[in-house]
Design a protein around this motif. Sequence first.
Motif, short mmCIF file in Angstrom:
data_model
loop_
_atom_site.label_atom_id
_atom_site.label_comp_id
_atom_site.label_asym_id
_atom_site.label_seq_id
_atom_site.Cartn_x
_atom_site.Cartn_y
_atom_site.Cartn_z
N PRO A 130 0.78 -1.33 0.07
CA PRO A 130 -0.05 -0.13 -0.03
C PRO A 130 0.90 1.14 0.06
O PRO A 130 0.44 2.20 -0.69
N ALA A 131 1.97 1.39 0.64
CA ALA A 131 2.77 2.49 0.77
C ALA A 131 3.46 2.68 -0.62
O ALA A 131 3.53 3.71 -0.97
N LEU A 132 3.59 1.63 -1.53
CA LEU A 132 4.15 1.82 -2.95
C LEU A 132 2.98 2.24 -3.88
O LEU A 132 3.03 2.89 -4.85
N VAL A 133 1.58 2.21 -3.64
CA VAL A 133 0.54 2.07 -4.57
C VAL A 133 -0.15 3.53 -4.15
O VAL A 133 -0.49 4.33 -5.23
N ARG A 134 -0.25 3.97 -2.79
CA ARG A 134 -0.64 5.17 -2.54
C ARG A 134 0.23 6.34 -2.68
O ARG A 134 1.31 6.15 -2.58
N PRO A 135 -0.17 7.51 -2.92
CA PRO A 135 0.82 8.46 -3.14
C PRO A 135 1.27 8.90 -1.64
O PRO A 135 0.55 8.73 -0.69
N GLY A 136 2.41 9.31 -1.49
CA GLY A 136 3.29 9.71 -0.45
C GLY A 136 4.17 8.59 0.06
O GLY A 136 4.44 7.57 -0.31
N VAL A 137 4.59 8.68 1.68
CA VAL A 137 5.30 7.96 2.10
C VAL A 137 4.70 7.30 3.14
O VAL A 137 4.02 7.58 3.93
N GLY A 138 4.95 5.67 3.11
CA GLY A 138 4.51 4.97 4.25
C GLY A 138 5.28 4.97 5.45
O GLY A 138 6.66 4.88 5.31
N VAL A 139 4.80 5.68 6.82
CA VAL A 139 5.75 5.95 7.78
C VAL A 139 5.50 4.38 8.74
O VAL A 139 4.24 4.26 9.45
N VAL A 140 6.58 3.85 9.07
CA VAL A 140 6.48 2.78 9.69
C VAL A 140 7.13 2.73 11.11
O VAL A 140 8.22 3.35 11.45
N ILE A 141 6.12 2.59 12.08
CA ILE A 141 6.54 2.63 13.45
C ILE A 141 6.81 1.43 14.20
O ILE A 141 6.22 0.35 14.30
N SER A 142 8.10 1.25 14.28
CA SER A 142 9.01 -0.13 14.97
C SER A 142 9.73 0.11 16.06
O SER A 142 10.43 1.17 16.09
N PRO A 143 9.62 -0.85 17.16
CA PRO A 143 10.57 -0.69 18.19
C PRO A 143 11.78 -1.21 18.03
O PRO A 143 12.67 -1.09 18.88
N LEU A 144 12.34 -1.64 16.75
CA LEU A 144 13.40 -2.36 16.54
C LEU A 144 14.60 -1.46 15.84
O LEU A 144 14.97 -1.66 14.61
N ILE A 145 15.25 -0.56 16.62
CA ILE A 145 16.15 0.46 16.23
C ILE A 145 17.33 -0.41 15.56
O ILE A 145 18.06 -0.05 14.67
N ALA A 146 17.77 -1.37 16.39
CA ALA A 146 18.99 -2.21 15.72
C ALA A 146 18.71 -2.97 14.58
O ALA A 146 19.82 -3.23 14.13
N LEU A 147 17.61 -3.21 14.18
CA LEU A 147 17.26 -3.90 12.88
C LEU A 147 16.83 -2.92 11.71
O LEU A 147 16.73 -3.42 10.56
N MET A 148 16.73 -1.65 11.97
CA MET A 148 16.13 -0.82 11.04
C MET A 148 17.01 -0.81 9.70
O MET A 148 16.62 -0.81 8.47
N GLN A 149 18.45 -0.71 9.92
CA GLN A 149 19.36 -0.67 8.80
C GLN A 149 19.04 -1.99 7.93
O GLN A 149 19.24 -1.80 6.78
N ASP A 150 19.12 -3.13 8.57
CA ASP A 150 18.58 -4.23 7.73
C ASP A 150 17.46 -4.31 6.95
O ASP A 150 17.34 -4.70 6.18
N GLN A 151 16.43 -3.67 7.58
CA GLN A 151 15.21 -3.72 6.88
C GLN A 151 15.25 -2.67 5.78
O GLN A 151 14.65 -3.11 4.59
N VAL A 152 15.80 -1.46 6.05
CA VAL A 152 15.93 -0.62 4.97
C VAL A 152 16.77 -1.08 3.78
O VAL A 152 16.49 -0.98 2.59
#
Length: 605
Positions: free
Chosen positions: A57-79
């Motif tokens: 949905p973030a790729l289909v809808r206009p704008g940016v999808g904001v993901v709230i995640s508690p996993l700071i240590a894993l954000m780099q890998d997710q990105v």
Amino acid sequence: MSVPSRSESPQQVLQRVFGYDAFHGEQAEIIEYVCAGGDALVLMPTGGGKSLCYQIPALVRPGVGVVISPLIALMQDQVDALQALGVRAGFLNSTQDFGQRRDTEQALLAGQLDLLYLAPERLRVPATLELLDRAEIALFAIDEAHCVSQWGHDFRPDYLQLSGLHQRWPQVPRIALTATATAATRAEIAARLDLGRARHFVASFDRPNINYRIVPKDNPRKQLLELITGEHDGDCGIVYCLSRASVEDTADFLSRQGIPALPYHAGLDSGTRADHQSRFLREDRMIMVATIAFGMGIDKPDVRFVAHLDLPKSVEGYYQETGRAGRDGLPSTAWLAYGLPDVVQQRKLINNSEGDAARKRQLSAHLDAMLALCETVQCRRSQLLAYFGEQTGPCGNCDTCLQPAETWDGTVAAQKVLSCVYRLHQRRQHFGAGHITDILAGRSTPKIEQFGHQQLSVFGVGDDLDPVQWRAVIRQLLAQGYLAVESDHGTLGLTESSRAVLFDGAEVKLRRDPERRRPRTAPKQARAQVELPAEAAPVFERLRAWRAGLAKEQGVPAYVIFHDATLRQIATEQPVDLADLGRINGVGEAKLARYGEQLLAALTA
């Protein structure tokens, strides 16, 4: 790589970006609903494809999808994983320096991000809220939404303020996602996140590829070693322990046996934890020994086993932790060693816990459900799923299905134990399970002689069972509520239910612990998923070696490049050109362009 067109359908994005032909389960319905602007609460098991429900949905809808995640240590890998797919992703968290944050903020305001990951505490910073006010937001995704539950095992206070998202951006759809929630927890999530009008999507909690096994605890490290060397030699796995000391000792024990293992717990400094997590994600055949502080959001798909050396505090925690095995859908093992000391220890922890009587009753209810799962003679998977409100028949892929457990009439044995405790209490004396077992067995130990317990009428009445069997009886009486843990020293006391057994003849059914032997393997149809045709096996290993080299060169986990399941399909089908390769599951447009020629060369090397 061209910027994804906002005019694409979800199906087109799935094929072009992610390389899959079809959605699974309720994915398509969830995605269509969120794309249309609806709020959703999604419960889907680990490995079930939750992330696609907000990424597409973030790729289909206009704008940016904001993901709230508690996993700071894993954000780099997710990105990194999203960028490898050609998705414009970024994050804002405390690990970045000023320049990195500025670059991400500029990309956001310039409309150059499809997905932005934020830790929940960032939303307490006014500057972050003002930044988002200036951006076009496609949706808010609240990942690991069970963290909002104050009765839960992963409660994060910062999640409580996420209800403000709807108040500040009322037109932006929100999707809250979790792999673990009972009906009560689901209601709590909806209330605390102001998702009262959200549509609920509840997928099956079943993970049929996981073989659930709970074994009587008897030298647990040796039992763990047998599990690893006998069934998971060379596999990645996670071992959970209750204490930091046990984590360190177990990791050291495995390392001394020549098995690569690392410790992870909150007592380690942040740099060491980050290094160990990175090595686990990036290295094959690595085992992480950890407290429950490790694992949430781990996307490593090839974890072949999760082992518990201590009893989890709740079924929710157990389910979530075991769910980290087999995210790729291939056969995996959830193994737990469980014994009398676990029950005593958990009861003591509850007795000594902070909080009022209601809180302690809630903790006891969680533990009672976990003990019932351990002691059941029925299909474990059926009981596990029933806890989450899902009714199924026997699964054929758990220990109680593969080796049916027996029950026996333990009424007389229960009366002997309870009578022993009663006689001791008449003397105003309180002892633990070991001493009670010695009395029943008629053993003249120094402690028994010191207190004159050889004079008790129950001394020696238990010679029909051996000490191991008596400990199993006491364990089950504790689990069923016929005995209670009284103090920090683990002394045992009677309960309201004890009277019915002692004086009213209430029947007590007990589970007969099986003899220690290696369990039967999983059904042939499950094993077939990991077996490759003889001619494909060496090709698969060659592709893994090629992937490992690329992953090391790029500094990313191997699965960011391709999952094992994708490499298995390539090794089996052996595509001859880019068109053939593009039809393999998991080979999207960006990965085909980046790795296609190299992969075909590796196939023919």
